[in-house]
Design an enzyme around this catalytic site. Sequence first.
Site: not given
Length: 241
Positions: A59, A85-87
Site C-alpha cells: 500500500r 485512497i480508501s481506508q
Amino acid sequence: MKKLLKLLTISIILFCPKMKKENSEEYYTKLRERMVKEQIEARGIKDQRILKAMREVKRHLFVPEAFREESYNDYPLPIGEGQTISQPFIVALMTYLLEPETSDKVLEIGTGSGYQAAVLSLLVKEVYTIEIIEKLAKEAEKRLKELGYHNIKVKWGDGFEGWQEYAPFDKIIITCALPYIPKPLKEQLKEGGKIVAPMEKDGIQVLSLFTKEKGELIEKVCDYVRFVPMRGRIEVEPEEK
Ligand code: SAH
C-alpha cells in the site's frame, strides 16, 4: 577526505533511524501485518484469501511519498487531484462483499491510485478499471505495470458508460459515490452478478450490495461510508432515466 565522507555516510545511515525505517521493506511488511490484524481481522473479516491479498499488496507504494509513513493507518489518504485512497478496512470490506472467485472478470469504476484493483487482481482472473482523471489513470497504469500486476487493464474515461468491449462482467465495484446505478453498468453485469457501491441519498452515503436477479438489481444496504462523488455524465443526469 574520501574516507571521511564514507565514514560520515555510514554513521548517518546507522544513527538516523527514520532513514533506516523508510528504506526498509521489512519495516513496511510489519506495518502491513499489523494493519491486517488490528484493522481488518479484528473487525470480523476472516476470509484467508482476502487477508493474504491485503498482506501482500504494498500500500505504501500507492500513496504520494509524503504519506508513506501513514499509509497503513486506519484512515483514507489524499492521492492528488482532490481524490483519496480508501481506508484499508473499507477496501477489505468491499472486496469481501464482492465474494471474489478465481474465474471472475471484475469491472472497477474509480481507479484512483490502483490499490483496490491490485488487491482484487490477486483474487480474480481479470480486473478492468476506469478512471475519469487522466493524470490519475496514467499514473495508476504505470504503477500497476511496474509492480507486475499483469491481469489489470486501466482506461481513462467516464465509468458511467462501463467498458462494453470486455462485458459482461461477473462483478462490478464502484469506488465513488453515486445516486443510482447507471443503465450501462446494469446491462454489462452478468445475471446473478454483484455490484458493490457507495450510494448517496439526501447527503447520506451507504455501502450497498446489489445482486442481478431476472435482469433487476436487488439492493442490500451494508454500512455507512464516506466516498468522493462520481463525476461526469452522472452530474448532468442526477436522476435515473
Ligand atoms: N479505488 C481507488 C480510490 C478511489 S477514489 C483506490 O484504490 O485508490 C474515487 C475515484 O473515482 C477518484 O480517483 C475519481 O477521480 C474517480 N471517479 C469519479 N468519477 C468517476 C467516473 N465517472 N468514472 C471513473 N472514475 C471516476
